[in-house]
Motif scaffolding. Structure first.
Motif, PDB file in Angstrom:
ATOM      1  N   GLU A 224      28.455 -62.096  -3.033  1.00 56.05           N
ATOM      2  CA  GLU A 224      27.104 -62.493  -3.425  1.00 56.05           C
ATOM      3  C   GLU A 224      26.452 -63.080  -2.194  1.00 56.05           C
ATOM      4  OE1 GLU A 224      27.485 -64.141  -7.519  1.00 56.05           O
ATOM      5  OE2 GLU A 224      28.917 -65.487  -6.594  1.00 56.05           O
ATOM      6  N   GLU A 395      27.135 -74.626 -14.272  1.00 56.69           N
ATOM      7  CA  GLU A 395      28.235 -73.874 -14.896  1.00 56.69           C
ATOM      8  C   GLU A 395      29.568 -74.113 -14.186  1.00 56.69           C
ATOM      9  OE1 GLU A 395      27.705 -69.584 -15.270  1.00 56.69           O
ATOM     10  OE2 GLU A 395      29.882 -69.360 -15.373  1.00 56.69           O
ATOM     11  N   VAL A 397      32.585 -73.336 -16.290  1.00 61.58           N
ATOM     12  CA  VAL A 397      33.432 -72.371 -16.992  1.00 61.58           C
ATOM     13  C   VAL A 397      32.539 -71.306 -17.610  1.00 61.58           C
ATOM     14  CG1 VAL A 397      34.739 -72.067 -19.156  1.00 61.58           C
ATOM     15  CG2 VAL A 397      35.416 -73.848 -17.552  1.00 61.58           C
ATOM     16  N   ILE A 457      30.271 -76.875  -1.751  1.00 61.77           N
ATOM     17  CA  ILE A 457      31.535 -76.207  -2.083  1.00 61.77           C
ATOM     18  C   ILE A 457      32.328 -75.854  -0.810  1.00 61.77           C
ATOM     19  CG2 ILE A 457      30.658 -73.817  -2.156  1.00 61.77           C
ATOM     20  CD1 ILE A 457      32.260 -73.650  -4.923  1.00 61.77           C
TER      21      ILE A 457
HETATM   22  P1  ATP Z   1      27.175 -68.320 -11.414  1.00 58.26           P
HETATM   23  O1  ATP Z   1      26.134 -67.969 -12.424  1.00 58.26           O
HETATM   24  O2  ATP Z   1      27.253 -69.781 -11.098  1.00 58.26           O
HETATM   25  O3  ATP Z   1      27.145 -67.432 -10.202  1.00 58.26           O
HETATM   26  P2  ATP Z   1      28.983 -66.601 -12.812  1.00 58.26           P
HETATM   27  O4  ATP Z   1      28.297 -66.472 -14.109  1.00 58.26           O
HETATM   28  O5  ATP Z   1      28.863 -65.514 -11.807  1.00 58.26           O
HETATM   29  O6  ATP Z   1      28.587 -68.011 -12.127  1.00 58.26           O
HETATM   30  P3  ATP Z   1      31.597 -66.106 -13.921  1.00 58.26           P
HETATM   31  O7  ATP Z   1      31.569 -64.668 -13.540  1.00 58.26           O
HETATM   32  O8  ATP Z   1      31.494 -66.469 -15.344  1.00 58.26           O
HETATM   33  O9  ATP Z   1      30.520 -66.930 -13.066  1.00 58.26           O
HETATM   34  O10 ATP Z   1      32.921 -66.761 -13.263  1.00 58.26           O
HETATM   35  C1  ATP Z   1      33.658 -67.801 -13.900  1.00 58.26           C
HETATM   36  C2  ATP Z   1      33.652 -69.089 -13.086  1.00 58.26           C
HETATM   37  O11 ATP Z   1      33.992 -68.859 -11.726  1.00 58.26           O
HETATM   38  C3  ATP Z   1      32.309 -69.777 -13.008  1.00 58.26           C
HETATM   39  O12 ATP Z   1      32.070 -70.539 -14.154  1.00 58.26           O
HETATM   40  C4  ATP Z   1      32.457 -70.622 -11.779  1.00 58.26           C
HETATM   41  O13 ATP Z   1      33.194 -71.811 -12.077  1.00 58.26           O
HETATM   42  C5  ATP Z   1      33.313 -69.781 -10.881  1.00 58.26           C
HETATM   43  N1  ATP Z   1      32.540 -69.030  -9.877  1.00 58.26           N
HETATM   44  C6  ATP Z   1      31.813 -67.907 -10.060  1.00 58.26           C
HETATM   45  N2  ATP Z   1      31.292 -67.442  -8.920  1.00 58.26           N
HETATM   46  C7  ATP Z   1      31.715 -68.294  -7.949  1.00 58.26           C
HETATM   47  C8  ATP Z   1      31.531 -68.341  -6.536  1.00 58.26           C
HETATM   48  N3  ATP Z   1      30.831 -67.409  -5.883  1.00 58.26           N
HETATM   49  N4  ATP Z   1      32.124 -69.357  -5.849  1.00 58.26           N
HETATM   50  C9  ATP Z   1      32.847 -70.284  -6.502  1.00 58.26           C
HETATM   51  N5  ATP Z   1      33.071 -70.292  -7.827  1.00 58.26           N
HETATM   52  C10 ATP Z   1      32.506 -69.318  -8.559  1.00 58.26           C
END
Ligand code: ATP
Ligand code: MN
Length: 472
Positions: A224, A395, A397, A457
């Motif tokens: 991303e 977010e 989880v 982070i």
């Molecule tokens: P966000 O909207 O914050 O990008 P996401 O909806 O893409 O999150 P999920 O695909 O549901 O996230 O991933 C599950 C969990 O992994 C998230 O709740 C978050 O804690 C963590 N996470 C997601 N993307 C990242 C990232 N690029 N770096 C660190 N942690 C992440």
């Protein structure tokens, strides 16, 4: 190696017993007092040098950063601030440290400067504390799942399925991309297109369909290009997956799980948390009043342990947000205008920090903003998704009950124009003894951000990978 650590010595009753300790000099004062640290504790041990009987050559090598072995007697300290200290009998210099070029001087450094020196920053109080917290949280996660009868499974890091839709992917290839105009993945190492995993969920579902309750804990990659303080290109994710669990069971487990690991941390890492708490309070004092944190770190941890997380549906959250302003003057940067839009981090943080003042679980999200595998509700508009939102983070989880009905899953896949044949094995799970099941993903680094009060982070993983940055 010797059998002592600074941590063990600080807990030992000083009775002039002989001890040996190895570590790095934090500070050296008045040609006499060495503060020595070996990483075992936030605290240092004071070593009192008999400078009259120590060669001037040795004395000249004692600088911040020098590594050494000290032999001496553990005695009661006459000075303030520590119970015991070492009366030094012998110093062996292990590695000299050039004081003039050593980046980690005994003063406050900016976090940006320390990021550029990530190979040495673990010698600072802040980073060693963060890393001890990280280690403890990881261990507590395994402990929790072991106690609850889960099995630890490992899912592939190189994946061949590209249908998860969780994020942008990194390609894995051995093809010489410089040589070719047309890339033919049939000629590639695996004979097909492969990527670094964005989530182990689909494979974890397969394992849960035989082991019952499983979890993965591994590295996850997302290309991303969002340069935020909450996204890494390489991060660690914990993904439990449970057969026979519905969405409510899933939420109950996630809440219990997070409370357990935070409680465990408070029990195990008291000194580090006290230090990080104080660090945050001091940092706050340098900010204007309206930007200061309302709660200190320990208060925030306690809010998580002591409250039931507030559970509301997306539709309820939507109503609240539509009728709210983040504060008297401001509006949301992304106004919530119509039902169905995705919530931004400003909305999530408003609900948690201003409206409910505790962690919030939002569930039953609009299907169109969530992944294809989430279970469709009776209304045919929402899916059994749930996100847990935390103060200061947003977010932390993301999870759901999974679609276990073959026909419904197939029609979702068609609707979203995903290649069905890529998912043949995933569909098989619904053909042969399908059961309701659920799971979620917790980002380890987001959890550490919360637990340490750090705000970026990049400062809670040893060597962060972010856009335009992969040093070390
Ligand atoms: P966000 O909207 O914050 O990008 P996401 O909806 O893409 O999150 P999920 O695909 O549901 O996230 O991933 C599950 C969990 O992994 C998230 O709740 C978050 O804690 C963590 N996470 C997601 N993307 C990242 C990232 N690029 N770096 C660190 N942690 C992440
Ligand atoms: Mn994302």
């Amino acid at each position: 190696m010797n059998n002592f650590t600074v941590n063990s010595l600080l807990k030992t009753n000083p009775k002039s017993q002989k001890v040996v300790i190895e570590g790095w000099v934090k500070t050296f004062r008045a040609n006499r007092f060495i503060s020595l640290n070996d990483g075992s504790s936030y605290e240092n041990i004071q070593c009192v040098v008999d400078f009259k009987n120590t060669s001037s050559e040795t004395l000249s090598k004692i600088n911040t950063g020098t590594s050494m072995k000290i032999e001496g007697l553990l005695v009661e300290s006459k000075g303030k601030g520590q119970k015991s200290e070492i009366k030094v009998e012998k110093i062996t210099i292990l590695g000299e440290c050039d004081m003039n070029s050593y980046p980690i001087q005994p003063k406050k450094h900016s976090l940006e400067f320390l990021r550029e020196n990530a190979h040495l920053r673990v010698r600072t109080n802040t980073f060693s504390s963060v890393m001890r917290v990280r280690s403890n949280l990881s261990f507590a996660i395994h402990k929790y799942f072991k106690e609850k009868g889960f099995f630890y499974v490992n899912t592939p890091i190189i994946t061949g399925s590209d249908a998860e839709g969780a994020g942008e992917m990194f390609k894995v290839t051995t093809l010489d991309l410089n040589k070719k105009n047309e890339v033919n993945f049939n000629e590639d190492f695996f004979g097909k297109e492969t990527n670094l995993t964005v989530s182990g969920q689909l494979e974890a579902e397969s394992l849960a369909m035989g082991l019952g309750k499983v979890y993965t804990f591994g590295p996850t990659f997302r290309a991303e290009n969002s340069n935020t303080s909450r996204h890494l290109a390489e991060f660690w994710m914990i993904e439990p997956e449970m057969a026979f669990y519905d969405l409510k069971d899933n939420m109950d487990l996630a809440e219990d799980f997070i409370k357990f690991i935070i409680k465990d941390l408070i029990n195990e890492c008291k000194k580090d948390l006290d230090f990080l708490n104080q660090r945050l309070i001091d940092e706050d004092k340098t900010k204007p009043m309206n930007e200061r944190n309302e709660l200190n770190l320990l208060d925030r941890l306690n809010i998580v342990i002591k409250n039931n997380f507030k559970r509301i549906t997306y539709s309820e959250a939507f109503k609240i947000l539509k009728n709210s302003k983040p504060n008297k003057k401001k509006k949301f940067k992304f106004p919530i205008l119509e039902w169905g839009v995705d919530l931004q981090s400003e909305h999530e943080r408003f609900l948690v920090e201003k409206h409910f003042k505790k962690p919030v679980i939002i569930y039953d999200y609009p299907a169109k903003i969530k992944a294809f595998y989430m279970r469709m509700n009776e209304d045919k508009k929402t899916v059994k998704a749930m996100d847990i939102l935390f103060p200061g983070i947003g977010e932390i989880v993301g999870g759901s009950q999974r679609e276990e009905r073959l026909d419904v899953l197939k029609s979702r896949i068609k609707e979203l124009k995903i290649e069905e044949k890529e998912l043949w094995w995933y569909l098989d799970l619904r053909k042969y003894g399908t059961v309701k099941h659920s799971g979620f993903g917790l980002g380890l680094e987001r959890l550490i951000l919360f637990a340490t009060g750090m705000s970026n982070i990049r400062d809670v993983i040893p060597f962060p990978r972010t856009p335009k940055s992969a040093e070390f």
